[in-house]
Design a protein around this motif. Structure first.
Motif, short mmCIF file in Angstrom:
data_model
loop_
_atom_site.label_atom_id
_atom_site.label_comp_id
_atom_site.label_asym_id
_atom_site.label_seq_id
_atom_site.Cartn_x
_atom_site.Cartn_y
_atom_site.Cartn_z
N ARG A 1 0.83 -1.20 0.00
CA ARG A 1 0.00 0.00 0.00
C ARG A 1 0.87 1.26 0.00
O ARG A 1 0.57 2.22 -0.70
N LYS A 2 1.94 1.23 0.78
CA LYS A 2 2.86 2.38 0.81
C LYS A 2 3.54 2.54 -0.55
O LYS A 2 3.72 3.67 -1.04
N TRP A 3 3.89 1.41 -1.18
CA TRP A 3 4.53 1.46 -2.50
C TRP A 3 3.59 2.07 -3.54
O TRP A 3 4.01 2.89 -4.37
N LEU A 4 2.32 1.70 -3.50
CA LEU A 4 1.34 2.26 -4.42
C LEU A 4 1.17 3.76 -4.19
O LEU A 4 1.00 4.54 -5.13
N GLU A 5 1.23 4.14 -2.93
CA GLU A 5 1.12 5.56 -2.59
C GLU A 5 2.30 6.36 -3.14
O GLU A 5 2.12 7.46 -3.70
N LEU A 6 3.51 5.81 -3.02
CA LEU A 6 4.71 6.53 -3.44
C LEU A 6 4.87 6.55 -4.96
O LEU A 6 5.31 7.56 -5.53
N HIS A 7 4.53 5.45 -5.62
CA HIS A 7 4.80 5.33 -7.05
C HIS A 7 3.62 5.75 -7.93
O HIS A 7 3.82 6.11 -9.10
N PHE A 8 2.40 5.67 -7.41
CA PHE A 8 1.24 6.01 -8.23
C PHE A 8 0.43 7.18 -7.67
O PHE A 8 -0.58 7.56 -8.25
N GLY A 9 0.86 7.69 -6.53
CA GLY A 9 0.14 8.81 -5.93
C GLY A 9 -1.22 8.45 -5.40
O GLY A 9 -2.08 9.33 -5.20
N MET A 10 -1.44 7.17 -5.13
CA MET A 10 -2.74 6.73 -4.61
C MET A 10 -2.85 7.03 -3.12
O MET A 10 -1.98 6.66 -2.33
N THR A 11 -3.89 7.74 -2.73
CA THR A 11 -4.09 8.08 -1.32
C THR A 11 -5.57 8.27 -1.06
O THR A 11 -6.32 8.69 -1.96
N VAL A 12 -5.99 7.98 0.15
CA VAL A 12 -7.41 8.12 0.51
C VAL A 12 -7.71 9.52 0.98
O VAL A 12 -8.73 10.11 0.65
N GLY A 13 -6.80 10.11 1.77
CA GLY A 13 -7.04 11.45 2.30
C GLY A 13 -7.89 11.42 3.55
O GLY A 13 -8.45 10.37 3.93
N HIS A 14 -8.00 12.55 4.20
CA HIS A 14 -8.75 12.62 5.46
C HIS A 14 -9.37 14.00 5.60
O HIS A 14 -8.72 15.02 5.39
N ASP A 15 -10.64 14.01 5.95
CA ASP A 15 -11.37 15.25 6.18
C ASP A 15 -11.71 15.32 7.67
O ASP A 15 -12.64 14.64 8.13
N ALA A 16 -10.95 16.10 8.42
CA ALA A 16 -11.13 16.15 9.87
C ALA A 16 -12.52 16.64 10.27
O ALA A 16 -13.14 16.12 11.19
N ALA A 17 -13.02 17.64 9.55
CA ALA A 17 -14.34 18.19 9.88
C ALA A 17 -15.44 17.15 9.65
O ALA A 17 -16.35 16.98 10.46
N LEU A 18 -15.33 16.44 8.51
CA LEU A 18 -16.31 15.40 8.21
C LEU A 18 -16.25 14.28 9.24
O LEU A 18 -17.29 13.77 9.68
N SER A 19 -15.03 13.89 9.64
CA SER A 19 -14.87 12.84 10.64
C SER A 19 -15.48 13.25 11.97
O SER A 19 -16.12 12.43 12.66
N ALA A 20 -15.30 14.51 12.35
CA ALA A 20 -15.86 15.01 13.62
C ALA A 20 -17.39 14.98 13.58
O ALA A 20 -18.04 14.57 14.55
N ARG A 21 -17.96 15.41 12.46
CA ARG A 21 -19.42 15.39 12.33
C ARG A 21 -19.94 13.95 12.36
O ARG A 21 -20.96 13.66 12.99
N SER A 22 -19.24 13.05 11.67
CA SER A 22 -19.66 11.65 11.64
C SER A 22 -19.59 11.03 13.02
O SER A 22 -20.50 10.28 13.43
N LEU A 23 -18.53 11.33 13.76
CA LEU A 23 -18.39 10.79 15.12
C LEU A 23 -19.49 11.32 16.03
O LEU A 23 -20.09 10.57 16.80
#
Length: 379
Positions: A253-275
């Motif tokens: 997964r780390k290799w895919l992130e480094l070589h293909f730029g694949m990432t999920v990302g994180h939205d702190a505000a959305l996570s707080a609302r969801s929690l």
């Protein structure tokens, strides 16, 4: 004085018939077939929306992928054509979360699958899953009738019935099946194969692979506590395979992130609302995730506590707490909680150790009845 009939009399008659019915070399086929008839049949009969609106929408999606909002089969097919492209979706969306869920898109690409074939394959894997879980449960309980009681309740909750009634394209059933097969087969290569398939189907399988590790680690820990001796050769190859597979997944997964730029990302505000939203109805969220099967887990934890089995209680309690935490942190609580279905194997082993057959029998019957009374609700 005339003796009042026992409340257990109907179940005694039922068990006599079930014992005869399962006394056959094809008992697994009979048991799974009867479970499907009772559990899935009752869910569809008393929740006709699954047949009416749900399968009509599925048919529309098969005819024209993407036409129905909230169905994700077409996104899987689209992803199969762009497996290693950087994620362009907003963090926290379903599409963004699928960035590293590559198993199903790869199956689509290799075998040229469409919506109909993906759903049919999901049903086939459901049969494989129930067959596998039946074998695992019976190996613990050593009683086909008790296995039937458990499977009836288990197939009435999302973890057991997702293969048949989840027509939205979440593909949780694929991951459940791969996880069960990784536990069923002890060969290290097969463990690595099925865990990799599960991890790349949904990362929640990785989080819940702790149960796989504990299945092999707990006997080692008990033996160490008892004898105070330990040798490296005592480590089961299957346990090392689980650890290796988790590290392999993290590395790839780390290799895919480094070589293909694949990432999920994180939205702190959305996570707080969801929690915040999850915490506001956490009781309902937890209850409808496992329904009556909660009785089995609570009884198992109580049995460990009253018998002061602290090591087992802490390890299993920690693994289950992690499963519950994930279910609270995300919106789809029922689906996330169901990824911890392997906890039931530990619970049954504990109850089989400390309960009489009659006590376990009544517990399994009660859990099954409560589960059958619920209508499926997810995510």
């Amino acid at each position: 004085m005339e003796q009042s009939p026992s409340l257990a009399t109907p179940f005694n008659h039922l068990e006599q018939r079930l014992s005869v019915f399962f006394d056959n070399r094809f008992w697994k086929i009979r048991l799974v077939g009867l479970v499907l008839l009772v559990s899935v049949g009752s869910l569809l009969l008393f929740n006709s929306i699954f047949i009416d609106r749900g399968f009509r929408f599925l048919y529309s999606e098969i005819k024209r992928p993407g036409i129905v909002d909230g169905f994700f089969w077409d996104e899987i097919i689209h992803q199969s054509q762009h497996l290693f492209e950087p994620n362009t979706f907003a963090p926290g969306t379903h599409e963004a979360n699928k960035t590293f869920r590559l198993t199903i898109p790869m199956l689509v690409k290799v075998f040229h699958l469409g919506v109909a074939k993906l759903y049919l394959l999901q049903i086939v894997l459901g049969l494989v899953f129930l067959w596998t879980v039946t074998g695992l449960v019976n190996s613990v309980l050593e009683d086909k009738v008790l296995t039937f009681y458990f499977m009836t309740g288990f197939t009435a909750i999302y973890a057991g019935v997702a293969f048949f009634i989840n027509y939205f394209g979440h593909c949780d059933g694929y991951a459940f099946c791969f996880m069960a097969l990784a536990l069923y087969f002890r060969n290290p290569l097969l463990v690595i194969l099925f865990t990799q398939l599960a991890f790349w189907t949904d990362e929640r399988a990785l989080i819940n692979s702790s149960y796989l590790g504990l299945w092999y680690f707990l006997p080692l820990a008990r033996n160490f506590v008892k004898t105070r001796t330990f040798e490296l050769r005592q480590i089961p190859p299957a346990l090392m395979a689980v650890v290796f597979s988790a590290l392999l997944y993290a590395g790839l997964r780390k290799w895919l992130e480094l070589h293909f730029g694949m990432t999920v990302g994180h939205d702190a505000a959305l996570s707080a609302r969801s929690l915040g939203w999850s915490l506001s109805y956490i009781g309902d969220k937890m209850a409808r995730g496992l329904e009556g099967m909660w009785l089995i887990l609570l009884a198992a934890f109580w049995a460990l506590a009253v018998r002061r089995q602290w090591l087992e209680l802490v390890l299993l309690g920690g693994a289950w707490a992690l499963t519950m935490t994930v279910a609270v942190l995300v919106a789809d609580g029922t689906r996330s909680l169901s990824f911890g279905f392997m906890m039931f194997f530990f619970a049954l082993a504990i109850l089989h150790r400390y309960m009489t057959r009659n006590q376990l029998r009544y517990l399994l019957i009660c859990s099954a009845v409560v589960s059958l009374m619920y209508s499926i609700s997810f995510p």
